[in-house]
Design a protein around this motif. Sequence first.
Motif, short mmCIF file in Angstrom:
data_model
loop_
_atom_site.label_atom_id
_atom_site.label_comp_id
_atom_site.label_asym_id
_atom_site.label_seq_id
_atom_site.Cartn_x
_atom_site.Cartn_y
_atom_site.Cartn_z
N MET A 60 37.16 24.53 14.02
CA MET A 60 38.18 23.71 13.30
C MET A 60 39.29 23.32 14.27
N PRO A 61 39.64 22.00 14.33
CA PRO A 61 40.68 21.55 15.27
C PRO A 61 42.03 22.18 14.94
N LYS A 62 42.81 22.43 16.00
CA LYS A 62 44.14 23.02 15.84
C LYS A 62 45.10 22.00 15.23
N ILE A 63 45.83 22.41 14.18
CA ILE A 63 46.76 21.48 13.52
C ILE A 63 48.11 21.55 14.22
N VAL A 64 48.57 20.40 14.71
CA VAL A 64 49.86 20.31 15.42
C VAL A 64 50.66 19.13 14.88
N CYS A 65 51.96 19.15 15.14
CA CYS A 65 52.82 18.01 14.79
C CYS A 65 52.44 16.82 15.67
N SER A 66 52.20 15.69 15.08
CA SER A 66 51.77 14.50 15.83
C SER A 66 52.87 13.95 16.72
N PHE A 67 54.13 14.39 16.51
CA PHE A 67 55.27 13.88 17.29
C PHE A 67 55.64 14.81 18.44
N CYS A 68 55.79 16.11 18.16
CA CYS A 68 56.23 17.06 19.20
C CYS A 68 55.11 17.95 19.72
N GLN A 69 53.93 17.85 19.05
CA GLN A 69 52.73 18.60 19.46
C GLN A 69 52.86 20.11 19.28
N ARG A 70 53.84 20.58 18.52
CA ARG A 70 53.95 22.00 18.28
C ARG A 70 53.00 22.42 17.16
N PRO A 71 52.38 23.58 17.32
CA PRO A 71 51.41 24.02 16.31
C PRO A 71 52.09 24.50 15.03
N LYS A 72 51.31 24.58 14.00
CA LYS A 72 51.79 24.99 12.68
C LYS A 72 52.44 26.37 12.70
N SER A 73 51.97 27.24 13.59
CA SER A 73 52.44 28.63 13.64
C SER A 73 53.88 28.78 14.13
N VAL A 74 54.44 27.77 14.83
CA VAL A 74 55.79 27.90 15.40
C VAL A 74 56.83 27.05 14.69
N CYS B 56 61.18 17.67 13.42
CA CYS B 56 61.10 16.25 13.77
C CYS B 56 61.69 15.38 12.66
N ILE B 57 61.52 15.84 11.41
CA ILE B 57 62.11 15.10 10.27
C ILE B 57 63.62 15.14 10.36
N GLU B 58 64.17 16.33 10.66
CA GLU B 58 65.63 16.47 10.80
C GLU B 58 66.16 15.61 11.94
N LYS C 248 51.73 16.81 5.91
CA LYS C 248 50.52 16.04 6.21
C LYS C 248 50.64 14.61 5.72
N GLY C 249 50.36 13.66 6.61
CA GLY C 249 50.32 12.25 6.24
C GLY C 249 48.88 11.78 6.10
N HIS C 250 48.65 10.49 6.15
CA HIS C 250 47.31 9.94 5.98
C HIS C 250 46.40 10.33 7.16
N HIS C 251 46.94 10.13 8.37
CA HIS C 251 46.17 10.48 9.57
C HIS C 251 46.99 11.30 10.55
N ALA C 252 48.11 11.88 10.11
CA ALA C 252 48.99 12.57 11.05
C ALA C 252 49.78 13.67 10.35
N TYR C 253 50.42 14.50 11.18
CA TYR C 253 51.30 15.57 10.68
C TYR C 253 52.69 15.41 11.30
N ILE C 254 53.71 15.87 10.58
CA ILE C 254 55.07 15.90 11.13
C ILE C 254 55.76 17.19 10.68
#
Length: 404
Positions: free
Chosen positions: A1-15, A31-33, A21-27
């Motif tokens: 299973m591919p590692k889920i990371v923020c599409s903007f800063c590339q940090r993984p979900k664990s940190v 990054c929102i702040e 989750k968006g249509h084809h990306a994560y944030i």
Amino acid sequence: MPKIVCSFCQRPKSVVKRLFKGHHAYICDECIELCHELLKDEQQISKLENFILPKPSEIKSFLDEYVIGQERAKITISVAVYNHYKRITTRSRDVEIQKSNILLVGPTGTGKTLIAQTLARLLHVPFTIADATPLTEAGYVGEDVENILLKLIQAANYNIKLAEIGIIYLDEVDKIARKSDSPSITRDVSGEGVQQALLKIIEGTDANVPPQGGRKHPEQEYLRINTSSILFILGGTFTGIEDIIVRRLNRSNIGFTAGLQRKEKNYDEIIARIQPEDLIKYGLIPEFVGRVPVIGPLHKLSHNALIDILVKPKNSLIKQYSKYFQMEGVKLEFTKDALNEIANRAMAYNTGARALRSIMENYMLDIMFHLPDLSGIEKCIITKDVFTKNAKPKYIRIKKRRAQ
């Protein structure tokens, strides 16, 4: 299973705290702040670029909605504020127009701070209130004058460009007057030295401000801000300056002012004649007085003015309390005798409009404590007896409709 990371800063979900989750990306939440802060900065820059300066008459009309009386002071300030921001928005190439900082002189509770706050609200510029009392000359224990600028930068959310067109209200400026109007050989840490330290930032300079406040440190990084477009409004009671004005008028020996005695004229008539030389005699150094060319004297509040302050402004105390009662479905009403009694008590305190809130809070506390427990109440009438006899207010119950 591919590692889920923020599409903007590339940090993984664990940190990160949250990952959306968006249509084809994560944030991630961080990054929102960051995007939110960038949007706020853009909005502030847009305000700066689309700054609309109201005319003096419009400034005065807006002040009228919140500040009761003080007509001459409001006109003086409206013109000074208009000229100040006109100077900023339309730079003159042939003539250098100096800054029109303002000095408000008047008894406590007459509206000095309120005027400054209302101006900032109208102009939508950053605003801060500072106290001159804790300020000391650089190198002494106390607070550096640059910390005043830090408060303005914080009010502008660290947007330096926006802070550079803000307003600073410096209160208790009469407390930094030197003990006499003759130059002192020894250092006056809380008087002349502070005035000297304030001179440059009030006139206009590039100031280095410690980002965390406190005392300056050689290894500390600074925020650089230009103060030439910051409007300084200074306020002070200047207790006893009326005697200095009377002595000057007596010396002039012109017309009806000849032989003028302090007791023969009331405070309002005397303070209306204030001149820069009176401020120098009081203990402000000539260079400091020169940086504050606009003087707005404020008169004492009369009994009727205190009643008007209770009921007329947009955010008057009566309207504020009425809103609380309205939330409980009850209409609040004050009799004329009750308003007169509140004003009488405020006059006895001799602290202007400041006394009104403490009087109201003292007597309305128990009433508001019990209000949510009452049912079937349509109106609450506050009478004079509430203040003079500690009586309960009159409650009008909702009339039940008769069955048809």
